[in-house]
Scaffold this active site. Structure first.
Site, mmCIF file in Angstrom:
data_model
loop_
_atom_site.group_PDB
_atom_site.id
_atom_site.type_symbol
_atom_site.label_atom_id
_atom_site.label_comp_id
_atom_site.label_asym_id
_atom_site.label_seq_id
_atom_site.Cartn_x
_atom_site.Cartn_y
_atom_site.Cartn_z
ATOM 1 N N LYS A 53 57.455 21.031 13.102
ATOM 2 C CA LYS A 53 57.726 19.652 12.242
ATOM 3 C C LYS A 53 58.747 19.690 11.315
ATOM 4 O O LYS A 53 59.348 18.597 11.219
ATOM 5 C CB LYS A 53 56.255 19.446 11.561
ATOM 6 N N GLN A 97 47.814 20.615 7.427
ATOM 7 C CA GLN A 97 47.556 21.249 8.615
ATOM 8 C C GLN A 97 46.358 21.688 8.983
ATOM 9 O O GLN A 97 45.772 22.451 8.098
ATOM 10 C CB GLN A 97 48.939 22.286 8.772
ATOM 11 N N ASP A 120 49.014 11.734 9.583
ATOM 12 C CA ASP A 120 48.131 12.374 10.872
ATOM 13 C C ASP A 120 47.156 11.102 11.338
ATOM 14 O O ASP A 120 46.709 11.358 12.303
ATOM 15 C CB ASP A 120 47.515 13.302 10.480
#
Ligand code: NDP
Length: 281
Positions: A53, A97, A120
């Site tokens: 990422k 994460q 997200d």
């Protein structure tokens, strides 16, 4: 193989070119798009994802910073970091994460996130907004799936769409996105009776079950569009939830693994970050 291959890698590259242009435009206007990544513990897969990422962000002109905390970090400390990043005007996107190591609770940590920075799309506000018809921050994998369908010319209006899997991360949100595109949506799970028969109704079949090769050609209506979300490591190889060989001989179009949904997920993360930084699409 009869099916057309839906090339996620090529589609993602095309979108990323557009994202890089938008990042450059923002930078020109004095806004430096910034993504902060919070990584707790030492799960090797999570570290690989975060590296990828950060690399992609850099390539597109998005600044990023990763905060790596030990697995033993108290929940209050992780929450405090997320809160601090939420309040920092220089930070546009924040990614926590997953999975978080036990006993940390992902939902508690996400609650501390400013939903406008939730790239997200997993904050309850954004999940609710998605259900209610629209959100600026759709979750990345489901948004990537919709983009693959759009760019492969799949008209969803009135079509039978079947989703295998009902997770908050993939199955449920993709079902709502398909519904908003006017598909007739069925969501299957581990208790669904006669899964092959339900799947055979699908004009569009999205499989996100986390079971290598579970969906074979017998589950597929001839000519259907098949999106394989699964990422499973089998004997050192990445395979999807769909048995590609048998499925591709029946389907009209199909995504490969790797090179299908995966590249789209990270691309949508970058898109959400630029949206949070004020991109004009
Ligand atoms: P989860 O494990 O959270 O959910 C799996 C879902 O599949 C559950 O709803 C489960 O049902 C259902 N399921 C499991 N076995 C069966 C079965 N035999 N028949 C019918 N339904 C079944 O997984 P995720 O949604 O997080 O991920 C799914 C897959 O997608 C994984 O392989 C994951 O690695 C991959 N993935 C890929 C991404 C990408 O970028 N390509 C991103 C995110 C995930 P129940 O609810 O009843 O238990």
């Amino acid at each position: 193989m009869a099916a057309i291959l839906i090339d996620g890698k090529a589609i993602a590259a095309d979108i990323q070119e557009h994202l890089a242009t938008e990042a450059a435009r923002l930078r020109g206007a004095g806004v430096i798009p910034h993504l902060s990544v919070v990584l707790v513990g030492d799960d090797p897969a999570s570290h690989t994802y975060v590296r990828s990422k950060v690399r992609t962000a850099a390539r597109l002109g998005i600044d990023s910073r990763d905060y790596v905390l030990p697995a033993s970090s108290p929940e209050a400390e992780v929450v405090a970091l997320v809160r601090r990043l939420s309040e920092d005007p220089g930070v546009h996107g924040i990614l926590v994460q997953s999975p978080l190591p036990a006993p940390l609770r992902f939902r508690t940590v996400l609650d501390a996130l400013d939903p406008r920075k939730d790239v997200d799309g997993l904050h309850l506000y954004n999940m609710g907004a998605l259900m209610a018809g629209g959100t600026a921050m759709p979750p990345c994998t489901p948004a990537g799936i919709l983009e693959l369908l759009r760019r492969s010319g799949t008209d969803l209006r009135g079509k039978e769409a079947v989703v295998v899997g009902r997770s908050d991360l993939v199955g449920k949100p993709v079902a709502f996105l398909l519904l908003h595109e006017h598909a007739t949506v069925t969501v299957c799970h581990s208790r669904t009776r006669d899964l092959p028969a339900v799947c055979r109704r699908a004009d569009v079949l999205v499989v996100a079950a986390g079971r290598a090769g579970m969906v074979t050609g017998e589950f597929i209506k001839p000519g259907a569009v098949v999106i394989d979300v699964g990422i499973n490591r089998v004997e050192g190889r990445l395979v999807g939830d769909v048995d590609f060989g048998s499925a591709a001989s029946v389907a009209g179009a199909i995504t490969p693994v790797p090179g299908g949904v995966g590249p789209m997920t990270i691309t949508m993360l970058m898109k959400n970050t630029l949206t949070a930084a004020g991109a004009a699409w």
